[in-house]
Design a protein around this motif. Structure first.
Motif, PDB file in Angstrom:
ATOM      1  N   PHE A 142      -4.782 -11.421  -3.536  1.00 36.50           N
ATOM      2  CA  PHE A 142      -4.898 -12.066  -4.841  1.00 36.50           C
ATOM      3  C   PHE A 142      -3.613 -11.903  -5.647  1.00 36.50           C
ATOM      4  N   ILE A 143      -3.060 -10.685  -5.690  1.00 41.77           N
ATOM      5  CA  ILE A 143      -1.836 -10.425  -6.457  1.00 41.77           C
ATOM      6  C   ILE A 143      -0.657 -11.176  -5.861  1.00 41.77           C
ATOM      7  N   ASN A 160      -8.090   2.933  -2.836  1.00 38.18           N
ATOM      8  CA  ASN A 160      -8.352   2.224  -4.089  1.00 38.18           C
ATOM      9  C   ASN A 160      -7.698   0.849  -4.135  1.00 38.18           C
ATOM     10  N   PHE A 161      -6.829   0.563  -3.192  1.00 35.55           N
ATOM     11  CA  PHE A 161      -6.122  -0.722  -3.141  1.00 35.55           C
ATOM     12  C   PHE A 161      -6.520  -1.417  -1.847  1.00 35.55           C
ATOM     13  N   LYS A 162      -7.226  -2.513  -1.959  1.00 36.32           N
ATOM     14  CA  LYS A 162      -7.747  -3.213  -0.783  1.00 36.32           C
ATOM     15  C   LYS A 162      -6.884  -4.426  -0.457  1.00 36.32           C
ATOM     16  N   GLN A 211       0.819  -1.211   0.000  1.00 37.04           N
ATOM     17  CA  GLN A 211       0.000   0.000   0.000  1.00 37.04           C
ATOM     18  C   GLN A 211       0.854   1.263   0.000  1.00 37.04           C
ATOM     19  N   GLU A 258      -7.812  -7.426  -0.052  1.00 36.79           N
ATOM     20  CA  GLU A 258      -8.185  -8.573  -0.887  1.00 36.79           C
ATOM     21  C   GLU A 258      -7.417  -8.533  -2.216  1.00 36.79           C
ATOM     22  N   ASP A 259      -7.234  -7.320  -2.756  1.00 32.55           N
ATOM     23  CA  ASP A 259      -6.461  -7.170  -3.990  1.00 32.55           C
ATOM     24  C   ASP A 259      -5.022  -7.624  -3.768  1.00 32.55           C
TER      25      ASP A 259
END
Length: 132
Positions: A73-74, A65-67, A55, A69-70
């Motif tokens: 996944f990445i 805008n960056f969670k 982050q 969960e994102d």
């Protein structure tokens, strides 16, 4: 007395060189360890140790805008990127263009334009809404 002036000049020179080296080192760290293109960004995000580190790559004010969960996944071990593309959006009064560029991996990180497309109104509106 002349010897004291000479020592003082030498110590000033050494101090100046040390300050210069420290400033160059800090500048090197701040500029060269930041992602410069899509490939660097992907590597920085996928090799981040935790969500806070990933982050920290976000521009101030856009962290929401960056969670997490994102990030999961990445950064997951079972997911890998199929491709890494880089896009630029040019907005004008009544038109928007999407420019697809190389991710900056060739030569001295110079970008090459791969495609240029005018965006349909619906997609243009989506990006305009996203940028607010």
């Amino acid at each position: 007395m002349g010897r004291l002036k000479k020592m003082s000049l030498i110590s000033r020179l050494i101090t100046g060189i040390m300050v210069f080296v420290v400033l160059i080192s800090v500048s090197y760290y701040l500029h060269l360890f930041k992602p410069k293109n899509s490939v660097d960004l992907y590597q920085s995000m996928s090799f981040a140790d935790d969500f806070e580190e990933a982050q920290s790559l976000m521009l101030e004010g856009y962290e929401a805008n960056f969670k997490e969960e994102d990030f999961e996944f990445i950064n997951g071990t079972d997911t890998r990127a199929n491709s890494i593309s880089q896009f630029t959006l040019f907005e004008y009064d009544e038109k928007s263009y999407l420019i697809m560029t190389s991710p900056g991996t060739q030569g001295i990180r110079k970008l090459k334009v791969l495609a240029v497309e005018e965006l349909p109104t619906e997609i243009r509106d989506y990006f305009l809404e996203l940028s607010q």
